[in-house]
Design a protein around this motif. Structure first.
Motif, PDB file in Angstrom:
ATOM      1  N   ILE A  16      -3.827  -7.568  -2.937  1.00 55.57           N
ATOM      2  CA  ILE A  16      -2.422  -7.219  -2.723  1.00 55.57           C
ATOM      3  C   ILE A  16      -1.638  -8.414  -2.189  1.00 55.57           C
ATOM      4  O   ILE A  16      -0.451  -8.572  -2.502  1.00 55.57           O
ATOM      5  CB  ILE A  16      -2.312  -6.013  -1.756  1.00 55.57           C
ATOM      6  CG1 ILE A  16      -0.888  -5.463  -1.722  1.00 55.57           C
ATOM      7  CG2 ILE A  16      -2.795  -6.394  -0.370  1.00 55.57           C
ATOM      8  CD1 ILE A  16      -0.437  -4.850  -3.004  1.00 55.57           C
ATOM      9  N   ARG A  22       1.700  -9.882  -4.017  1.00 58.73           N
ATOM     10  CA  ARG A  22       2.982 -10.048  -3.321  1.00 58.73           C
ATOM     11  C   ARG A  22       3.461 -11.488  -3.388  1.00 58.73           C
ATOM     12  O   ARG A  22       4.663 -11.749  -3.518  1.00 58.73           O
ATOM     13  CB  ARG A  22       2.826  -9.613  -1.862  1.00 58.73           C
ATOM     14  CG  ARG A  22       2.708  -8.106  -1.670  1.00 58.73           C
ATOM     15  CD  ARG A  22       2.426  -7.791  -0.216  1.00 58.73           C
ATOM     16  NE  ARG A  22       2.362  -6.357   0.029  1.00 58.73           N
ATOM     17  CZ  ARG A  22       1.971  -5.825   1.178  1.00 58.73           C
ATOM     18  NH1 ARG A  22       1.602  -6.622   2.182  1.00 58.73           N
ATOM     19  NH2 ARG A  22       1.943  -4.517   1.320  1.00 58.73           N
ATOM     20  N   ILE A  47       1.495  -3.752  -8.079  1.00 62.86           N
ATOM     21  CA  ILE A  47       1.764  -3.573  -6.640  1.00 62.86           C
ATOM     22  C   ILE A  47       1.990  -2.101  -6.326  1.00 62.86           C
ATOM     23  O   ILE A  47       1.465  -1.574  -5.328  1.00 62.86           O
ATOM     24  CB  ILE A  47       2.984  -4.420  -6.224  1.00 62.86           C
ATOM     25  CG1 ILE A  47       2.634  -5.916  -6.275  1.00 62.86           C
ATOM     26  CG2 ILE A  47       3.441  -4.045  -4.812  1.00 62.86           C
ATOM     27  CD1 ILE A  47       3.813  -6.819  -5.988  1.00 62.86           C
TER      28      ILE A  47
END
Length: 396
Positions: free
Chosen positions: A261, A265, A289
Motif C-alpha cells: 500500500i 500511495r 488502492i
C-alpha cells in the motif's frame, strides 16, 4: 467459588468457536483449490526446475497472501452462514429466544469475528501481498540461478534461453565461476552480438527480478547491416529472460496488485506518473488502492449479510443453503468486478464504484437483521419447499 456462565455467555462462546473452526476449514479448502489451479498454470516453472516438495510448498506459502485477500471475505461469509444455518435448523435459535437470548444479544460474537477477519485482511492487503510476491520471485530466481549453473556444462553449447547461445570451456564449482566464455546474442531485430569473455558467473538482481550473466574482461563484436563494431569491456551484464523461458511472463514485472500500500500511495502521489507510464496504469493504481480497503471491509459486510440470510433457510438442506450463499457471493463479486472494470476504464471513480457493493450489501444486512430479530424474515426454506411441491405431485 464456582463461576456460572449465563446462557448468553455460553451461547456466545459456543458460536465464536464454531465460527472460527468453520472459517479455518472453508479458508483452507478454498486456498488449496486456488493454489492447485495456480500450480497448473505455472507447471512449466515448477517442473522445469525439478523442485522438491519442500521448495514447492515454500513457493505456495509465498503465493498465499495474494489469494487470501479475496478468499477471506467469502470464507467469513460461509462461516457465519453455515454456523447460523445449523443453529437455525437445529432449533437452537428458538431455544435461546425462549431462554431470553435474542438475536441482538448473539450479534457480538459474529461482529467480533468479522472485525478480526477485517484486521487480518488489512494486514494481508497492506503488507502480506507484496511480501509474499517479493519472496516468491526471489525464490524462483534463486532456483533458476542454481539450475542455470547446472545447465551450463563445461565444453557444451547451451541454447535453452531464447535468442542466446552460451558456451563456457571451464567451470570452477568452488566460486561458481566460468572461464573462457562465448555468448551469441541474436535477440535484436536487425543486429546480433558475439561476446567473448575471460570469466563470468550467473547473478540475480532481486530488486528488479532478473537473472543475469556477469561477464568480465572481454569484447563485444556487434554486427549490423554488414558492419562489425568491436567494444572491449571490463564488466558486462547479459540479461537472461528467465520468465519467458518458463512461460511465466506475468511474473516478469511487479504489477500494481502485487505492490504494498505504501508503494501504491507513492505512485498515486507522483504527478509525473501518467507521463512515465500511461493513464491506464494510473487508473489501475487508484483502483488497487481502493481494493486494499474495500475487500477487508467486505469481511464485515458479507458476514453480517449472511446472518439473516442463514436464518431464512430454516428447513432447507445444508448443501442447498451453501449453493445459495455462494450464489449471493457471486452477485457481490460480479458487482465488484464491474466496478473494477469501470474504474480501470475511467467511466467511474474508483472510490465510488468499489465501495458501492459494500454499501448495498451492508444496508441489506442491517435491514435483514432487523426483520429476523422481529421474526418477520422471509422463510426462504419454506418458500423453496412449497416451490418444489407441484413438481413432486406431477412426478408421482
Amino acid at each position: 467459588m464456582v463461576l456460572r456462565l449465563t446462557p448468553f455467555k455460553l451461547a456466545s462462546e459456543h458460536v465464536f468457536k464454531e465460527l472460527l473452526l468453520t472459517f479455518i476449514i472453508c479458508l483452507g479448502s478454498l486456498l488449496t483449490l486456488i493454489l492447485i489451479g495456480r500450480m497448473l498454470q505455472l507447471k512449466e516453472l515448477f517442473l522445469g526446475q525439478s523442485l522438491g516438495v519442500m521448495e514447492i510448498g515454500r513457493l505456495f506459502f509465498y503465493l498465499s497472501p495474494f489469494f487470501l485477500q479475496l478468499l477471506m471475505p467469502i470464507s467469513c461469509m460461509l462461516a457465519i452462514f453455515l454456523t447460523f444455518l445449523r443453529i437455525s435448523s437445529d432449533r437452537e435459535l428458538i431455544a435461546l429466544k425462549a431462554g431470553g437470548v435474542s438475536l441482538y444479544k448473539l450479534l457480538p460474537s459474529p461482529v467480533l469475528f468479522c472485525c478480526l477477519c477485517c484486521v487480518a485482511n488489512l494486514a494481508v492487503a497492506f503488507w502480506g501481498i507484496s511480501w509474499g510476491m517479493d519472496n516468491f520471485r526471489a525464490e524462483v530466481l534463486e532456483f533458476a540461478r542454481n539450475r542455470t549453473q547446472i545447465m551450463i556444462q563445461p565444453g557444451t553449447f547451451n541454447s535453452d534461453f531464447p535468442g542466446l547461445t552460451i558456451f563456457a570451456e571451464q567451470y570452477d564449482p568452488g566460486n561458481k565461476e566460468m572461464r573462457l566464455i562465448f555468448v551469441q546474442d541474436s535477440r535484436g531485430d536487425e543486429t546480433s552480438a558475439t561476446i567473448v569473455a575471460e570469466k563470468g558467473r550467473v547473478v540475480t538482481d532481486k530488486e528488479r527480478g532478473r537473472l543475469q550473466f556477469l561477464l568480465n574482461d572481454g569484447a563485444i563484436y556487434r554486427t549490423a547491416k554488414d558492419q562489425v563494431h568491436t567494444l572491449k569491456f571490463v564488466s558486462y551484464l547479459v540479461n537472461l529472460d528467465i520468465w519467458k523461458t518458463f512461460n511465466a511472463e506475468q511474473l516478469s514485472e511487479t504489477r500494481p496488485r502485487e505492490m504494498s500500500i505504501m508503494n501504491l500511495r507513492r505512485l498515486a502521489a507522483d504527478p509525473d506518473l501518467a507521463k512515465k507510464r500511461d493513464e491506464d496504469y494510473v487508473r489501475k493504481v487508484n483502483v488497487e488502492i481502493q481494493k486494499r480497503y474495500t475487500l477487508p471491509v467486505a469481511c464485515l459486510v458479507l458476514g453480517l449479510f449472511a446472518l439473516p440470510f442463514a436464518c431464512s433457510f430454516q428447513g432447507v438442506k445444508q448443501y442447498v443453503g451453501v449453493l445459495m450463499a455462494l450464489g449471493m457471493f457471486i452477485v457481490y463479486y460480479s458487482l465488484y468486478s464491474i466496478s473494477i472494470s469501470l474504474g480501470e476504464s475511467g467511466f467511474l471513480a474508483p472510490w465510488i464504484g468499489l465501495w458501492l457493493p459494500n454499501v448495498i450489501f451492508f444496508v441489506s444486512a442491517i435491514f435483514g437483521i432487523r426483520l429476523t430479530a422481529q421474526e418477520k424474515s422471509i422463510r426462504l426454506g419454506d418458500w423453496l419447499t412449497n416451490l418444489r411441491m407441484p413438481f413432486r405431485k406431477k412426478s408421482s
